[in-house]
Design an enzyme around this catalytic site. Structure first.
Site, PDB file in Angstrom:
ATOM      1  N   THR A  82      32.848  46.858  48.983  1.00  0.00           N
ATOM      2  CA  THR A  82      32.766  45.663  49.831  1.00  0.00           C
ATOM      3  C   THR A  82      33.751  45.725  50.992  1.00  0.00           C
ATOM      4  O   THR A  82      33.410  45.417  52.134  1.00  0.00           O
ATOM      5  CB  THR A  82      33.069  44.389  49.016  1.00  0.00           C
ATOM      6  OG1 THR A  82      32.023  44.163  48.078  1.00  0.00           O
ATOM      7  CG2 THR A  82      33.171  43.158  49.915  1.00  0.00           C
ATOM      8  N   HIS A 199      26.427  40.929  41.654  1.00  0.00           N
ATOM      9  CA  HIS A 199      27.380  42.036  41.494  1.00  0.00           C
ATOM     10  C   HIS A 199      27.211  42.620  40.101  1.00  0.00           C
ATOM     11  O   HIS A 199      27.015  41.876  39.130  1.00  0.00           O
ATOM     12  CB  HIS A 199      28.813  41.519  41.691  1.00  0.00           C
ATOM     13  CG  HIS A 199      29.855  42.606  41.815  1.00  0.00           C
ATOM     14  ND1 HIS A 199      30.165  43.460  40.780  1.00  0.00           N
ATOM     15  CD2 HIS A 199      30.643  42.971  42.864  1.00  0.00           C
ATOM     16  CE1 HIS A 199      31.105  44.313  41.183  1.00  0.00           C
ATOM     17  NE2 HIS A 199      31.413  44.033  42.451  1.00  0.00           N
ATOM     18  N   ASP A 258      25.851  45.005  51.496  1.00  0.00           N
ATOM     19  CA  ASP A 258      27.064  45.806  51.710  1.00  0.00           C
ATOM     20  C   ASP A 258      26.952  47.241  51.211  1.00  0.00           C
ATOM     21  O   ASP A 258      27.485  48.157  51.825  1.00  0.00           O
ATOM     22  CB  ASP A 258      28.320  45.107  51.154  1.00  0.00           C
ATOM     23  CG  ASP A 258      28.311  44.884  49.651  1.00  0.00           C
ATOM     24  OD1 ASP A 258      27.233  44.887  49.018  1.00  0.00           O
ATOM     25  OD2 ASP A 258      29.413  44.667  49.088  1.00  0.00           O
TER      26      ASP A 258
HETATM   27  C1  GP9 Z   1      34.988  40.592  45.199  1.00  0.00           C
HETATM   28  C2  GP9 Z   1      33.880  41.273  45.888  1.00  0.00           C
HETATM   29  C3  GP9 Z   1      33.438  42.526  45.184  1.00  0.00           C
HETATM   30  O1  GP9 Z   1      35.821  39.738  45.897  1.00  0.00           O
HETATM   31  O2  GP9 Z   1      33.833  41.218  47.240  1.00  0.00           O
HETATM   32  O3  GP9 Z   1      33.781  43.717  45.784  1.00  0.00           O
HETATM   33  P1  GP9 Z   1      33.122  45.123  45.331  1.00  0.00           P
HETATM   34  O4  GP9 Z   1      33.420  45.311  43.860  1.00  0.00           O
HETATM   35  O5  GP9 Z   1      31.653  45.052  45.583  1.00  0.00           O
HETATM   36  O6  GP9 Z   1      33.781  46.123  46.192  1.00  0.00           O
HETATM   37 MN    MN Z   2      30.348  44.787  47.181  1.00  0.00          MN
END
Ligand code: GP9
Ligand code: MN
Length: 432
Positions: A82, A199, A258
């Protein structure tokens, strides 16, 4: 270091792609709302599972004449996931070959990113809305260096256990509970919403589940469709609010995924749902799955539609600036405007693999995109072209790394740019 900076400037100046005059400034003065779709892959768009659209609302945006919808847009993140995506979108520089740039360099480095540029060139206010702790990925420090005026992290929301999934506030609540802050932002604003419900491992409570999971035998693959559907509903509810409040008509809404949601090893489970066989699934297939959505929705325009040019996250900032009528020429940026006739369609991945409209190069192996077949004996002209592209990819990545590792932007002040002072921002009292 001054010679490093000169080498970088030489590259970015030569690589710069001037705006397409029919697109330059078409969204001038509009609010910019960026919606980060967590772990959301392009294949979900228009995809039907058991005859049912997984993301009907996002599909309607994708298929709308008021949206520039990219069908060959790739995520380019590395281990910073992310945070790498955010870094590329905000700065048009790459993440690092290892780790997260936000975490390792984000506290001390100089940034010349979107919030500062938009504020200084066009009077935009700025805010990030994210239902996780502000310290995750070091955001609370990085955002100050980027010049974000407000950061509404978990501390601004009701985070009782029922409201949370593993990485923070459930997406519907994030959008709903952000409105009271959003309404107090001075317009035009640049506002980013970072969702979390879609996620890994894609868990969601029964109450919020209104889509039937897949049946591949891998629970994270199966439930990916369930959380993606929930995210789609959350985005729809937010659009309903934007329309009812009137914000919609003077905004531009940018929606992007992302990075991948399903890992290469789990793609073998996904294969059958894509009409493919897991026994022939290969690196080329994995590369195809690195496509993520990129949609630019501009209410009122009628000449949107599917954009087939190849590009990726590195290209977003110059594209955005040009749509807002701000030239990107004076900044050090590695991407190029997706709408420019000089847009660079060689998409670099963090591990030096790359893809182009005609072929892809993965660990030194060349694939023909139209057939997916390896080209073991390229013609001499193709071999020369690949050598040139591959050198460009390596140069671009390594110049970006030099820029960031040596913090060279502190020595480069673009015309009219006032360096950001992180001490100007205190996220504890953003309309608290
Ligand atoms: C948590 C989120 C996740 O704040 O933005 O990040 P990731 O695990 O996808 O890198
Ligand atoms: Mn992410």
């Amino acid at each position: 270091t001054s010679s490093d900076l000169n080498t970088i400037l030489q590259f970015t100046k030569k690589h710069y792609a001037k705006a397409n005059s029919s697109m330059f400034g078409i969204a001038k003065g509009r609010n910019v709302i960026v919606i980060h779709l967590e772990s959301f892959e392009q294949f979900l768009i228009n995809y039907k599972l058991n005859g049912k659209e997984v993301t009907p609302f996002l599909n309607s945006l994708y298929n709308s004449k008021s949206t520039y919808s990219f069908s060959n847009f790739f995520n380019q993140v590395g281990q910073g996931k992310t945070s790498d995506a955010e870094n590329m979108l905000e700065t048009s520089t790459y993440g690092l070959p290892q780790g997260s740039l936000f975490s390792s360099l984000g506290t001390d480095n100089t940034f010349e990113g979107a919030p500062a540029i938009l504020s200084q060139r066009s009077g935009y206010s700025s805010a990030v809305f994210h239902g996780n702790k502000g310290s995750f990925w070091n955001r609370n420090n990085v955002y100050k260096n980027l010049g974000y005026q407000n950061f509404f992290d978990a501390s601004y929301f009701n985070t009782n256990a029922n409201n949370l999934t593993e990485y923070g506030l459930k997406d519907k609540l994030l959008f709903h509970d952000s409105v009271k802050y959003l309404e107090r932002l001075q317009q035009p604003f640049y506002a980013k919403f970072i969702t979390v419900s879609n996620h890994f491992p894609y868990d969601l409570d029964k109450q919020n589940t209104s889509f039937k999971a897949a049946n591949t035998g891998d629970s994270s693959v199966d439930n990916y469709f369930v959380t993606a559907h929930y995210l789609d509903q959350a985005v729809k509810e937010f659009f309903d609010y934007l329309k009812n409040s009137g914000l919609y008509n003077n905004s531009m809404i940018i929606i992007y995924g992302d990075h991948y949601g399903i890992s290469n090893s789990r793609n073998l489970k996904l294969a059958s749902l894509l009409g493919k066989s897991s026994s022939t699934w290969n690196d080329f297939d994995n590369l195809q799955m690195q496509r993520v959505p990129f949609m630019i929705h501009i209410p009122g325009i009628q000449n949107g539609g599917i954009q087939k040019q190849y590009g990726g996250e590195i290209d977003v900032l110059p594209t955005l600036l040009h749509l807002l009528g701000i030239s990107s020429k004076r900044y050090i940026q590695f991407g190029t405007d997706l709408f420019s006739s000089n847009h660079d369609q060689v998409v670099a991945f963090r591990n030096e693999n790359f893809t182009t409209p005609k072929y892809s190069v993965i660990n030194g192996v060349i694939y023909d995109n139209s057939t997916g077949i390896q080209i073991t004996h390229p013609s001499s002209s193709l071999a020369a072209k690949i050598k040139k592209d591959s050198e460009k990819v390596n140069t671009e990545l390594s110049l970006s790394d030099t820029l960031n590792n040596k913090n060279l932007l502190r020595f480069y002040v673009p015309k009219g740019f006032t360096p950001v002072n992180p001490k100007d921002y205190n996220y504890k009292d953003s309309f608290g």
